[in-house]
Design an enzyme around this catalytic site. Structure first.
Site, PDB file in Angstrom:
ATOM      1  N   ARG A 168      -3.734   7.628   4.847  1.00  7.94           N
ATOM      2  CA  ARG A 168      -2.943   8.478   3.952  1.00  7.94           C
ATOM      3  C   ARG A 168      -3.600   8.704   2.583  1.00  7.94           C
ATOM      4  O   ARG A 168      -3.169   9.533   1.807  1.00  7.94           O
ATOM      5  CB  ARG A 168      -1.535   7.865   3.793  1.00  7.94           C
ATOM      6  CG  ARG A 168      -0.691   7.987   5.048  1.00  7.94           C
ATOM      7  CD  ARG A 168       0.504   7.044   5.044  1.00  7.94           C
ATOM      8  NE  ARG A 168       0.137   5.669   5.401  1.00  7.94           N
ATOM      9  CZ  ARG A 168       0.999   4.663   5.519  1.00  7.94           C
ATOM     10  NH1 ARG A 168       2.288   4.870   5.311  1.00  7.94           N
ATOM     11  NH2 ARG A 168       0.584   3.455   5.839  1.00  7.94           N
ATOM     12  N   GLY A 199      -3.274  -3.701  14.014  1.00  7.63           N
ATOM     13  CA  GLY A 199      -2.001  -4.090  13.404  1.00  7.63           C
ATOM     14  C   GLY A 199      -2.090  -5.347  12.550  1.00  7.63           C
ATOM     15  O   GLY A 199      -3.060  -6.109  12.619  1.00  7.63           O
ATOM     16  N   THR A 200      -1.042  -5.556  11.758  1.00  2.00           N
ATOM     17  CA  THR A 200      -1.053  -6.639  10.765  1.00  2.00           C
ATOM     18  C   THR A 200      -1.029  -8.037  11.407  1.00  2.00           C
ATOM     19  O   THR A 200      -1.632  -8.968  10.866  1.00  2.00           O
ATOM     20  CB  THR A 200       0.120  -6.478   9.781  1.00  2.00           C
ATOM     21  OG1 THR A 200       1.306  -6.095  10.496  1.00  2.00           O
ATOM     22  CG2 THR A 200      -0.167  -5.399   8.752  1.00  2.00           C
ATOM     23  N   TYR A 252     -32.359  11.570 -32.462  1.00  4.18           N
ATOM     24  CA  TYR A 252     -32.512  10.884 -31.181  1.00  4.18           C
ATOM     25  C   TYR A 252     -33.430   9.698 -31.396  1.00  4.18           C
ATOM     26  O   TYR A 252     -34.612   9.846 -31.715  1.00  4.18           O
ATOM     27  CB  TYR A 252     -33.088  11.799 -30.084  1.00  4.18           C
ATOM     28  CG  TYR A 252     -33.414  10.965 -28.867  1.00  4.18           C
ATOM     29  CD1 TYR A 252     -32.392  10.297 -28.189  1.00  4.18           C
ATOM     30  CD2 TYR A 252     -34.722  10.762 -28.447  1.00  4.18           C
ATOM     31  CE1 TYR A 252     -32.667   9.465 -27.120  1.00  4.18           C
ATOM     32  CE2 TYR A 252     -35.007   9.921 -27.375  1.00  4.18           C
ATOM     33  CZ  TYR A 252     -33.981   9.271 -26.715  1.00  4.18           C
ATOM     34  OH  TYR A 252     -34.245   8.432 -25.677  1.00  4.18           O
TER      35      TYR A 252
HETATM   36  C1  UD1 Z   1       3.587  -2.671   6.010  1.00  6.31           C
HETATM   37  C2  UD1 Z   1       4.718  -3.413   6.744  1.00  6.31           C
HETATM   38  C3  UD1 Z   1       6.048  -2.875   6.267  1.00  6.31           C
HETATM   39  C4  UD1 Z   1       6.162  -3.048   4.763  1.00  6.31           C
HETATM   40  C5  UD1 Z   1       4.966  -2.416   4.031  1.00  6.31           C
HETATM   41  C6  UD1 Z   1       4.976  -2.858   2.580  1.00  6.31           C
HETATM   42  C7  UD1 Z   1       3.856  -4.063   8.961  1.00  6.31           C
HETATM   43  C8  UD1 Z   1       3.866  -3.745  10.410  1.00  6.31           C
HETATM   44  N1  UD1 Z   1       4.568  -3.236   8.168  1.00  6.31           N
HETATM   45  O1  UD1 Z   1       3.632  -1.295   6.375  1.00  6.31           O
HETATM   46  O2  UD1 Z   1       7.119  -3.565   6.904  1.00  6.31           O
HETATM   47  O3  UD1 Z   1       7.385  -2.484   4.299  1.00  6.31           O
HETATM   48  O4  UD1 Z   1       3.719  -2.870   4.598  1.00  6.31           O
HETATM   49  O5  UD1 Z   1       3.962  -2.222   1.842  1.00  6.31           O
HETATM   50  O6  UD1 Z   1       3.243  -5.018   8.568  1.00  6.31           O
HETATM   51  N2  UD1 Z   1      -4.103  -3.997   7.792  1.00  6.31           N
HETATM   52  C9  UD1 Z   1      -5.154  -4.661   8.382  1.00  6.31           C
HETATM   53  N3  UD1 Z   1      -5.368  -4.509   9.713  1.00  6.31           N
HETATM   54  C10 UD1 Z   1      -4.571  -3.740  10.497  1.00  6.31           C
HETATM   55  C11 UD1 Z   1      -3.499  -3.045   9.879  1.00  6.31           C
HETATM   56  C12 UD1 Z   1      -3.289  -3.203   8.520  1.00  6.31           C
HETATM   57  O7  UD1 Z   1      -5.902  -5.383   7.717  1.00  6.31           O
HETATM   58  O8  UD1 Z   1      -4.848  -3.659  11.704  1.00  6.31           O
HETATM   59  C13 UD1 Z   1      -3.898  -4.151   6.329  1.00  6.31           C
HETATM   60  C14 UD1 Z   1      -4.109  -2.873   5.568  1.00  6.31           C
HETATM   61  O9  UD1 Z   1      -5.455  -2.751   5.125  1.00  6.31           O
HETATM   62  C15 UD1 Z   1      -3.142  -3.009   4.400  1.00  6.31           C
HETATM   63  C16 UD1 Z   1      -2.060  -3.917   4.929  1.00  6.31           C
HETATM   64  O10 UD1 Z   1      -2.570  -4.533   6.084  1.00  6.31           O
HETATM   65  O11 UD1 Z   1      -3.746  -3.616   3.271  1.00  6.31           O
HETATM   66  C17 UD1 Z   1      -0.782  -3.161   5.254  1.00  6.31           C
HETATM   67  O12 UD1 Z   1      -1.052  -2.150   6.196  1.00  6.31           O
HETATM   68  P1  UD1 Z   1      -0.403  -0.697   6.090  1.00  6.31           P
HETATM   69  O13 UD1 Z   1      -0.902   0.121   7.193  1.00  6.31           O
HETATM   70  O14 UD1 Z   1      -0.521  -0.183   4.715  1.00  6.31           O
HETATM   71  O15 UD1 Z   1       1.145  -1.083   6.417  1.00  6.31           O
HETATM   72  P2  UD1 Z   1       2.439  -0.227   6.049  1.00  6.31           P
HETATM   73  O16 UD1 Z   1       2.580   0.875   7.031  1.00  6.31           O
HETATM   74  O17 UD1 Z   1       2.428   0.127   4.624  1.00  6.31           O
HETATM   75 CA    CA Z   2       0.986  -0.152   2.897  1.00  9.23          CA
END
Ligand code: UD1
Ligand code: CA
Length: 462
Positions: A17, A81-82, A370
């Site tokens: 984004r 994913g996280t 200069y």
């Molecule tokens: C996430 C949360 C959401 C919360 C929000 C707060 C999850 C599933 N969702 O959503 O509940 O309200 O943050 O800001 O956790 N990242 C990785 N590897 C991955 C995916 C993400 O390292 O595979 C890192 C990203 O770089 C980032 C962070 O995790 O720094 C959060 O990821 P992002 O995609 O921004 O999550 P949100 O959709 O904002």
């Molecule tokens: Ca985020």
């Protein structure tokens, strides 16, 4: 600092984004990358070897940025994913003991106080996991916190999976968690991929714990600003502004006068002494230090400069990687390119450009000059329009001016060249050879006077 406290920072995502070629966590707010802010907060509560940053997108660049901090890294090659990101740390973290805090690399405003509050609340309640939540006017995009009696967190529902009823919940997941580490590692691998996105969501661990009878608490935080996660450049600008406000406020409370603070930009690491005044639209950037009783005029931009006490830098001066000693006066409209040392009580006036130049105590260059690759002795005076020709088309050469010399206006000194102590150079000279101590050097065409010439010309034409 608490023993056995592990911190994991998730920073592997690209941040689609942001619409950027650069990984999201490398974008800057308050003069520092987002991930550096988060690492800084983590290092306030535990030691570097207990902090692991999960890297993926542009891992090399993120690691290079953070290398000086001494933190550890885990690589997530594919962003699944996280929860998957956290799983990548299983063998990087020093042990699976004690407590583990998860922070997201895109949440840079989080304060150390809030992390400490989380730790204290978590320890006090005896919960298996504690999640910081906050209430937002517009919760769109965030995971919603489903909270029951006694602040029990039953589940976190991501926007995409939320029912219309759940979308109305204004309490959201901040992405800041504290876990009992052994129980986290035991359950983490049991998270199933989300059916909609096929990603492993860390937020699903809340439901998992609840089903196992392990307690999860939602710690409601009143300051929503601090928990803001950055997903777009518009949010980046909002957060940058918050950092700027914090910094100027901190300086003002420490005795610095700032005119129109809403227009002034001061990076996080910058230090400014008391009784110093900063004008509107000034920018103090990078590793800059300004002493006490200084005046920094409006529109000045100082990057990586060390400014001693009682220095006056007037409007629209631009200076970089330079050192300015006490009592010096500079500008308006002066330009200091990298590598200068401006001595005590020295003066640099308008439209004077300096590069790799050392100005001695009380030396002056008042106007339009200069001065590059040079050393100018104490008390010397450099006239208006003086140019040091430091470049011969291939190499740079040095100009050396002894103490107490006088360089007449519009002189050209062709480097390498040396002017001895107490010497004089006549205005408009081109100096190509060494000028001895106490000598006068004049290098220009002699003036010819033709009596009556102008009058005769007029008469001829008439
Ligand atoms: C996430 C949360 C959401 C919360 C929000 C707060 C999850 C599933 N969702 O959503 O509940 O309200 O943050 O800001 O956790 N990242 C990785 N590897 C991955 C995916 C993400 O390292 O595979 C890192 C990203 O770089 C980032 C962070 O995790 O720094 C959060 O990821 P992002 O995609 O921004 O999550 P949100 O959709 O904002
Ligand atoms: Ca985020």
């Amino acid at each position: 600092m608490s023993d056995n406290l592990t911190v994991v920072i998730l920073a592997a995502g690209l941040g689609t984004r942001m619409k950027s070629r650069k990984a999201k966590v490398l974008h800057e707010a308050g003069g520092m990358t987002l991930v550096e802010h988060v690492v800084r907060s983590a290092l306030a509560v535990t030691s570097p070897e207990r902090v692991t940053v999960v890297v993926g997108h542009q891992a090399d660049r993120v690691q290079a940025t953070l290398a000086p901090t001494g933190v550890r890294f885990a690589l997530q090659t594919e962003q699944k994913g996280t929860a998957h990101a956290l799983e990548m740390c299983r063998s990087t973290v020093p042990d699976h003991e004690g407590r583990l805090i998860v922070l997201y690399g895109d949440c840079p405003l989080l304060s150390v106080d809030t992390i400490r509050l989380l730790l204290a609340d978590h320890a006090g309640s005896g919960a298996t996991a504690t999640v910081i939540t906050t209430e937002l006017e517009n919760p769109t995009g965030y995971g919603r916190a489903v909270v029951g009696e006694g602040r029990v967190l039953k589940a976190i529902v991501e926007e995409k999976a939320a029912s219309p009823e759940q979308k109305k919940i204004r309490e959201i997941n901040s992405g800041i968690y504290c876990f009992e580490a052994p129980l986290l590692w035991e359950h983490l691998s049991r998270i199933e991929p989300n059916p909609a996105s096929n990603e492993y969501y860390l937020t699903d661990i809340v439901d998992l714990f609840n089903r196992e009878g392990l307690s999860v608490r939602a710690l409601l935080h009143a300051n929503a600003d601090e928990l803001m996660g950055i997903n777009t450049r518009a949010e980046l600008a909002v957060v940058d502004n918050i950092f700027r406000e914090r910094k100027t406020r901190e300086l003002m409370l420490a005795g610095v006068t700032i005119r129109r603070p809403e227009t002034v930009t001061v990076d996080m690491q910058v230090r400014v002494g008391m009784e110093t005044t900063i004008g509107a639209f000034a920018q103090l950037l990078g590793d800059t230090t300004v002493g006490e009783d200084c005046a920094i005029g409006p529109g000045c931009i100082l990057t990586n400069c060390v400014v001693a006490d009682r220095v006056e830098i007037s409007a629209y001066t631009v200076a970089q990687d330079s050192r300015i000693e006490s009592g010096a006066t500079i500008g308006p409209f002066a330009r200091l390119r990298p590598g200068n040392e401006v001595g005590e009580d020295a003066h640099i006036g308008n439209f004077v450009e300096l590069k790799k130049t050392k100005m001695g105590t009380g030396a002056k260059a008042g106007h339009l000059a200069y001065l590059g690759d040079s050393e100018i002795g104490a008390g010397s005076n450099i006239g208006a329009g003086t140019i040091f020709c430091n470049y011969d088309g291939a190499k740079k050469h040095k100009t050396q001016i002894g103490d107490g010399s006088f360089v007449g206006s519009n002189s050209t000194l062709v480097a390498p060249v040396e002017v001895g102590k107490g010497a004089y150079i006549g205005a408009g000279s081109v100096i190509t050879e060494k000028v001895p101590e106490d000598a006068l050097a004049i290098g220009r065409g002699r003036q010819a006077v033709k009596e009556g010439w102008a009058k005769r010309r007029r008469e001829r034409k008439g």
